[in-house]
Write an enzyme that holds these catalytic residues in place. Structure first.
Site, PDB file in Angstrom:
ATOM      1  CG  ASN A   2      -3.804   4.673   1.076  1.00 44.91           C
ATOM      2  OD1 ASN A   2      -4.913   4.689   1.606  1.00 44.91           O
ATOM      3  ND2 ASN A   2      -3.011   3.624   1.117  1.00 44.91           N
ATOM      4  CD  GLU A  42      -5.360   2.305  -5.204  1.00 48.16           C
ATOM      5  OE1 GLU A  42      -5.844   3.442  -5.095  1.00 48.16           O
ATOM      6  OE2 GLU A  42      -4.348   1.943  -4.574  1.00 48.16           O
ATOM      7  CG  HIS A  58      -3.337  -1.083  -2.662  1.00 42.71           C
ATOM      8  ND1 HIS A  58      -3.716   0.223  -2.471  1.00 42.71           N
ATOM      9  CD2 HIS A  58      -3.223  -1.621  -1.419  1.00 42.71           C
ATOM     10  CE1 HIS A  58      -3.824   0.459  -1.171  1.00 42.71           C
ATOM     11  NE2 HIS A  58      -3.542  -0.640  -0.518  1.00 42.71           N
ATOM     12  CB  SER A  65      -0.941   0.003   1.202  1.00 46.08           C
ATOM     13  OG  SER A  65      -0.211  -0.141   2.391  1.00 46.08           O
TER      14      SER A  65
END
Ligand code: NAI
Length: 507
Positions: free
Chosen positions: A193, A155, A143, A122
């Site tokens: 994120n 992702e 991800h 991540s």
């Protein structure tokens, strides 16, 4: 059933993430081999998967035969060498660059040249993990989010040398697993994120300025914008030992980009061990798992509400007039307020003090109201005082806007109200992700709604509020604060200036 894109999938690291990925891979029809350096972790994962499928069968979501098939499809691997027949290996081990690099170097020598290797990292660079590999074109980021079976987005990250065919195969396989794939360039935080940076950091900034307390900010964002959790509730759930390092890491990886600047508030709380719900205390205290939320300040009792005068430059002025009429206010329509009038301003991005001074209003009687959002679309109104506002005027405004039973928060003066600051910051970061071509605008919206649970994607939110309004908030906040943090992304400037749909313009 379709033939899975990958017939045999190896999972290395069978903790929380690895077993979740194993579950959906088996459900997509792949044979799954589980490997972990801790043999007990493999046994636990096999057992946990069996329990999951039994539960799904008990609920009628799958039939008994399917449960039995899935169980048969997931097997333990005694060593890495046992993964030689896999056409895809997904790694979900400890988050350390050196350990991941060593693992993939070893795996590359074990699998066939056409096999795909993927990392669930991540926070590390996919390109960096692939740096020592002989076949970096066969390597990509994949991800997932925790818990994998419920968080339906993944992702797919292409490193510098990832072959497009590898990225596309992982994208197709994600769909077979029942997930929604989004494609991201290999950049810090990828999409989710990165886009999530706006929510926590700006809320912390508002608290650090003493504008409002944690609970008030949480209430405003839930009631005005429709977020499921306020930023401080979210911090408590994620825990600061996880989220503070992520904030620091993304900020540093972008070479101290001011938009992502973390806060001393979380650094200090982390140092003091006040990290969140799991420790019983974070921004809220927890008793038997329930947050102790301080009560809302009561609506003041006011005998007579003075007449109200509205600034000619107020945002959504016509709607504000209608609202005042509906609330039964006595409205003054003269060119300037009488000496008794409660004076209302509704700026975008500017603070109440500045507006009172520029418009030559008596600051003692001047109160601001946030009109960025349509009042009918929100469950809360937010008023702001300036340092000179008289308490009788503050109380009268609070009582007036609470007359129909809608919740009212009164905050201190700052450039932009809570919602304006937060929304503008979130939209601006999203726009910059588009500007940097990290992903397509559509994938950004998908990733944020599925990965962060926002009520709508950040670009759609910007569209709803009007890109020009969001830009106005940012321009004015930049003037108030002189902080490059609020510098609008060129992508947003272009759209704000010419009023095009944020989603349909390719430019
Ligand atoms: P975890 O601690 O539950 O599981 C990790 C497993 O990997 C353990 O069973 C451990 O024994 C095993 N392991 C460690 N080093 C190994 C090695 N060299 N070879 C084989 N097995 C090894 O961790 P979790 O939460 O499942 O996370 C794993 C990875 O997934 C990390 O890279 C993390 O960044 C990433 N990730 C985690 C998310 C989360 O919310 N937990 C979300 C997205 C990604």
């Amino acid at each position: 059933m379709h033939t899975p894109q990958f017939k045999t999938v190896g999972i290395v690291g069978t903790g929380a993430m690895g077993r979740g990925i194993a579950q959906i891979a088996a459900q997509a029809g792949s044979a799954v081999l589980l490997f972990d350096t801790q043999p007990a972790a493999i046994a636990q994962a096999r057992e946990a998967l069996a329990v999951q499928w039994d539960k799904l069968a008990a609920k009628g979501r799958i039939d008994a035969a399917q449960a039995a098939n899935y169980k048969a499809a997931r097997q333990a691997a005694a060593s890495l060498a046992d993964l030689s027949g896999c056409d895809l290996i997904v790694e979900a081990i400890v988050e350390r660059l050196d350990v991941k690099q060593a693992l993939f170097a070893e795996l590359e020598g074990i699998v066939a040249p056409g096999a795909v290797l993927a990392t669930n990292t991540s926070s590390l660079s996919v390109t960096a993990i692939a740096a020592g590999l002989k076949r970096p074109q066969q390597f990509a980021g994949y991800h997932f989010f925790n818990p994998v079976p419920l968080m339906k987005v993944v992702e797919v990250i292409a490193g510098l040398k990832t072959a497009p065919a590898v990225r596309d195969a992982l994208t197709a396989y994600a769909r077979q697993m029942g997930h929604t794939p989004v494609q991201a360039a290999d950049t810090p935080g990828f999409i989710v994120n990165h886009a999530g940076r706006g929510y926590g950091t700006e809320a912390l900034r508002i608290v650090s300025e003493g504008v409002a307390d944690f609970a008030t900010i949480d209430r405003i964002l839930k009631d005005q914008v429709g977020f499921k959790l306020g930023p401080f509730e979210l911090f408590d759930l994620t825990a600061l030992d996880v989220s503070h390092p992520v904030m620091e890491s993304i900020y540093r990886q972008y070479y101290d980009e001011p938009r992502y600047r973390p806060s001393v508030i979380t650094a200090q709380r982390l140092a003091g061990g006040v990290v969140g719900k799991k420790r019983g205390e974070g921004f809220y205290r927890y008793v038997d798992g329930a947050a102790q939320v301080p009560p809302e300040p009561p609506v003041p009792q006011v005998d007579a509400i003075p007449p109200v005068w509205v600034s000619t430059r107020a945002a959504r002025r016509a709607e504000l007039y209608q609202l005042l009429k509906d609330l039964g206010a006595k409205i003054e329509t003269g060119p300037s307020p009488s000496l008794q009038a409660l004076t209302l301003v509704a700026p975008l991005g500017f603070d109440i003090t500045t507006v009172a001074v520029v418009e030559r209003l008596d600051p003692a009687r001047t109160i601001g109201i946030d009109m960025l959002m349509d009042d009918q679309a929100t469950r809360r109104r937010v008023l702001a005082t300036n340092p000179a506002t008289r308490s009788d005027m503050r109380n009268a405004a609070h009582a007036l806007f609470a007359k129909d039973g809608k919740a009212v928060s009164v905050i201190r003066d700052s450039g932009g109200f809570v919602t304006q600051r937060m929304v503008a910051h979130i939209v601006n970061i999203a726009a910059d992700i588009c500007q940097q071509r990290i992903c397509s605008p559509q994938d950004l919206e998908t990733a944020v709604t599925l990965g962060l649970g926002y009520p709508v994607g950040p670009l759609a939110l910007g569209n709803q509020l009007g890109p020009a309004n969001v830009l106005e908030v940012l321009f004015n906040m930049q003037t108030v604060y002189g902080d490059p943090r609020y510098r609008p992304s060129p992508w947003l400037r272009r759209r704000g200036a010419i009023g095009l749909s944020l989603l349909h313009e390719e430019d």
